[in-house]
Scaffold this active site. Structure first.
Site, PDB file in Angstrom:
ATOM      1  N   ASP A   1     -27.454  11.485 -34.567  1.00  0.00           N
ATOM      2  CA  ASP A   1     -27.422  10.654 -33.375  1.00  0.00           C
ATOM      3  C   ASP A   1     -28.665  10.896 -32.527  1.00  0.00           C
ATOM      4  OD1 ASP A   1     -26.208   8.915 -31.504  1.00  0.00           O
ATOM      5  OD2 ASP A   1     -25.792  10.662 -30.262  1.00  0.00           O
TER       6      ASP A   1
ATOM      7  N   ASP B   1     -19.787   6.772 -31.253  1.00  0.00           N
ATOM      8  CA  ASP B   1     -20.672   5.606 -31.380  1.00  0.00           C
ATOM      9  C   ASP B   1     -19.880   4.376 -31.797  1.00  0.00           C
ATOM     10  OD1 ASP B   1     -22.742   7.249 -30.808  1.00  0.00           O
ATOM     11  OD2 ASP B   1     -23.958   6.761 -32.556  1.00  0.00           O
TER      12      ASP B   1
HETATM   13  P1  ADP Z   1     -29.207   4.168 -34.056  1.00  0.00           P
HETATM   14  O1  ADP Z   1     -29.053   5.523 -33.447  1.00  0.00           O
HETATM   15  O2  ADP Z   1     -30.382   3.447 -33.502  1.00  0.00           O
HETATM   16  O3  ADP Z   1     -27.964   3.372 -34.049  1.00  0.00           O
HETATM   17  P2  ADP Z   1     -28.769   4.433 -36.856  1.00  0.00           P
HETATM   18  O4  ADP Z   1     -29.152   5.635 -37.634  1.00  0.00           O
HETATM   19  O5  ADP Z   1     -27.331   4.231 -36.545  1.00  0.00           O
HETATM   20  O6  ADP Z   1     -29.637   4.426 -35.552  1.00  0.00           O
HETATM   21  O7  ADP Z   1     -29.333   3.180 -37.668  1.00  0.00           O
HETATM   22  C1  ADP Z   1     -29.119   1.895 -37.209  1.00  0.00           C
HETATM   23  C2  ADP Z   1     -29.890   0.925 -38.054  1.00  0.00           C
HETATM   24  O8  ADP Z   1     -29.422   0.917 -39.388  1.00  0.00           O
HETATM   25  C3  ADP Z   1     -29.697  -0.485 -37.520  1.00  0.00           C
HETATM   26  O9  ADP Z   1     -30.935  -1.126 -37.452  1.00  0.00           O
HETATM   27  C4  ADP Z   1     -28.782  -1.126 -38.552  1.00  0.00           C
HETATM   28  O10 ADP Z   1     -29.003  -2.505 -38.647  1.00  0.00           O
HETATM   29  C5  ADP Z   1     -29.168  -0.426 -39.807  1.00  0.00           C
HETATM   30  N1  ADP Z   1     -28.085  -0.432 -40.783  1.00  0.00           N
HETATM   31  C6  ADP Z   1     -26.852   0.070 -40.649  1.00  0.00           C
HETATM   32  N2  ADP Z   1     -26.113  -0.138 -41.763  1.00  0.00           N
HETATM   33  C7  ADP Z   1     -26.912  -0.778 -42.630  1.00  0.00           C
HETATM   34  C8  ADP Z   1     -26.741  -1.274 -43.964  1.00  0.00           C
HETATM   35  N3  ADP Z   1     -25.589  -1.133 -44.604  1.00  0.00           N
HETATM   36  N4  ADP Z   1     -27.784  -1.898 -44.545  1.00  0.00           N
HETATM   37  C9  ADP Z   1     -28.945  -2.031 -43.896  1.00  0.00           C
HETATM   38  N5  ADP Z   1     -29.177  -1.588 -42.653  1.00  0.00           N
HETATM   39  C10 ADP Z   1     -28.184  -0.972 -42.020  1.00  0.00           C
HETATM   40 MG    MG Z   2     -26.145   3.838 -35.001  1.00  0.00          MG
END
Ligand code: ADP
Ligand code: MG
Length: 557
Positions: free
Chosen positions: A64, A394
């Site tokens: 996170d 989250d």
């Molecule tokens: P944040 O802390 O910004 O939420 P995350 O590590 O949760 O960061 O990553 C979020 C990103 O991952 C977003 O841009 C989301 O669209 C992308 N994402 C989440 N699941 C998938 C998936 N199954 N395929 C492609 N992209 C994904």
């Molecule tokens: Mg996220």
């Protein structure tokens, strides 16, 4: 006047850069880029985790952004701004914390060559702000509403949003299991705004599949005295009395001084003490409650007394647990046992004290006011469960957001690519320098899909080229294409249910732009002369002259 100005100049610590103008700006940008580089690899479903351990030996494993930023203990004054935006993104929308830091870092990275070439920061700032507003308008336009669907449909849509959030986390392997749980929990609390109405209890041991949701309240068994084992541990439709008083035999000798002239009188004092507590207990029993909970201690006498009358009791219940029981069961916490009327008693359909792993749990199910839910999390290591809790937080936030705002956009970098294309196209019609600046804003947005690829081990250049080509199709049919995390190619993210609430993206872009503009607008750092002189004096030496000067200054007032 001159003597007052002087200290500020000497006071700058040795090695604080030139601290002015372009070098200062560039050094701030470098610091922010360094911070963004730390969280870079955590983005997305294939993102890595960070293990952070502090000097006290606590270790945290997290994916996170906000948590990592908080634990990093950044000292650079400019880079601290990034920590703040990650925190505020966490508070505001709950997700997208890595995204916001990454975007801010990338905006600055794009700005750096311009600054070095002597572009005035204000020109950049103006263009960035324009681009940001256009991006947000575009997101609003592209967002798809999930309003007006039946509850079942909504449930599955919300679960998709939750699953997207969870897919990047340690518990991503079980994302559907937890997504359903989170949606059920959020729907259970209804429109209640208080986040603490969803309790998360962590019980080490078992596997994460053993985690479960209680539609009501659950909390760990509290400390109990002899006699507790004889109490019944299961009730149907019990009445519940909630107290904030001690039910313990208090010997008054510590609180009061009593002078006796006749030893026989001593017995009457002791009797009085016993009468007071028996009177209280009697009133509890008379209220008709089958369960008595108190925030304060319930002693052995009371425990035995209740056991004899088939009543269950628990003392020293944590405050937020007691409040959640009150909210769920419709009871009110009492500070006295006099006049306990029926209305203040809570009720629920079923109560049970039950074994979960190595712990015993008090579980209240089928509560009339609904409005609470408790997720009992299981799992191997402590660090694992803690990260699971943060991930669920989250997801809970996202589902709540989606329920309130109920518009979503395609994730996986699709929305970022689309905005980027839109801005490029727009910039073509602009004459003048700001065309370049808007282009670099647009280029910075590509960091999201690029990083998603990098983190998954795909060829980012290749994937990005495909995405650009798809999004550039004049028919607009490629607008929803994003990185396909499973194949390493591109796919329609929306159709694959990689969804994100629109508000997450809007907030992230807005906050990142603001942070970048803020950092670009700083061209000088002045350290607080006071703390500096304190240091100087502690070190002896050069503080002398200034100390005298300020002393006079003070006297003048
Ligand atoms: P944040 O802390 O910004 O939420 P995350 O590590 O949760 O960061 O990553 C979020 C990103 O991952 C977003 O841009 C989301 O669209 C992308 N994402 C989440 N699941 C998938 C998936 N199954 N395929 C492609 N992209 C994904
Ligand atoms: Mg996220």
């Amino acid at each position: 006047m001159a003597s007052m100005m002087q200290p500020q100049i000497i006071l700058l610590k040795e090695g604080t850069d030139t601290s002015q103008g372009k070098p200062q700006l560039v050094s701030n940008i470098n610091a922010c880029m360094a911070v963004a580089d730390v969280v870079r690899t955590t983005l997305g479903p294939r993102g890595m985790d960070k293990l952070i351990h502090d000097d006290k030996g606590n270790t945290t494993i997290s994916n996170d952004g906000a948590t990592i930023m908080k634990l990093l203990d950044v000292v650079h004054p400019a880079a601290k701004i990034l920590v703040d935006i990650a925190k505020s993104q966490d508070l505001e929308v709950g997700d997208g914390t890595t995204t916001v830091v990454l975007l801010a870092g990338e905006f600055l990275r794009e700005a750096k060559p311009f600054i070095e070439d002597g572009v005035h920061p204000q020109n950049l700032i103006r263009s960035y702000r324009t681009a940001c507003n256009m991006a947000i308008e575009k997101i609003k336009e592209l967002a798809v509403s999930i309003e007006g669907k039946s509850l079942d449909e909504k449930r599955s849509l919300l679960a998709k949003c939750a699953a997207t959030t969870l897919s990047s986390k340690l518990i991503g392997g079980e994302k559907d299991f937890f997504a359903t749980m989170v949606v059920d929990a959020v729907i259970a609390i209804g429109s209640d705004d208080r986040l603490n109405m969803i309790g998360i209890k962590k019980v080490p041991g078992g596997t994460m599949r053993d985690s479960f949701l209680v539609n009501g309240v659950a909390f760990k068994k509290t400390f109990s005295y002899a006699g507790f084992e004889q109490q019944p541990k299961k009730f149907l439709n019990p009445k519940i009395l909630l107290l904030n008083i001690e039910l313990e035999l208090k010997s008054e000798k510590e609180n009061a001084e009593i002078r006796l002239s006749d030893p026989l009188q001593y017995q009457s004092i002791v009797d009085a003490e016993w009468n007071i507590i028996y009177d209280k207990l009697d009133k509890c029993v008379k209220s008709g409650a089958k369960i008595v909970l108190s925030r304060l201690a319930i002693g052995d006498l009371a425990t035995q007394y209740f056991a004899d009358r088939d009543i269950f009791c628990a003392g020293r219940v944590a405050e937020d647990d007691l409040h959640r029981v009150a909210a769920a069961t419709g009871g009110t916490v009492q500070t006295s046992v006099n006049n306990v009327i029926d209305e203040v008693l809570g009720s629920c359909e079923a109560f049970e004290e039950k074994q979960v792993g190595n712990e015993r749990f008090n579980i209240f199910k089928g509560c009339p006011s609904g409005q609470t839910a408790t997720i009992v999390l299981r799992g191997g290591a402590d660090q694992f469960i803690e990260e699971a809790e943060r991930s669920l937080h989250d997801a809970i936030m996202i589902v709540r957001r989606a329920m309130k705002n109920s518009t979503v956009v395609a994730g996986g970098g699709a929305i970022d690519m689309e905005i980027s294309r839109y801005l490029w196209q727009h910039a073509r019609n602009i004459a003048g320098k700001s065309q370049l600046f808007i282009n670099s804003f647009a280029k910075a947005l590509e960091v999201i899909p690029r990083q998603l690829c990098d983190n998954a081990g795909f060829d980012a250049t290749d994937v990005l080229n495909k995405l650009r080509q798809k999004h550039a199709l004049p028919s607009g049919e490629g607008a929803l294409y994003g990185v396909d995390i499973n194949t390493g190619g591109i796919s329609d993210s929306f159709a694959n249910f990689v969804w994100e609430p629109a508000v997450v993206k809007m907030n992230a872009i807005n906050a990142a732009t603001e942070a970048a503009c803020l950092i670009l607008s700083v061209d000088e750092t002045v350290k607080n002369p006071k703390s500096e002189s304190a240091q100087g004096e502690a070190a002896g030496g050069m503080g002398r002259g200034r100390g005298g000067g300020r002393g006079r200054g003070m006297r003048r007032r």
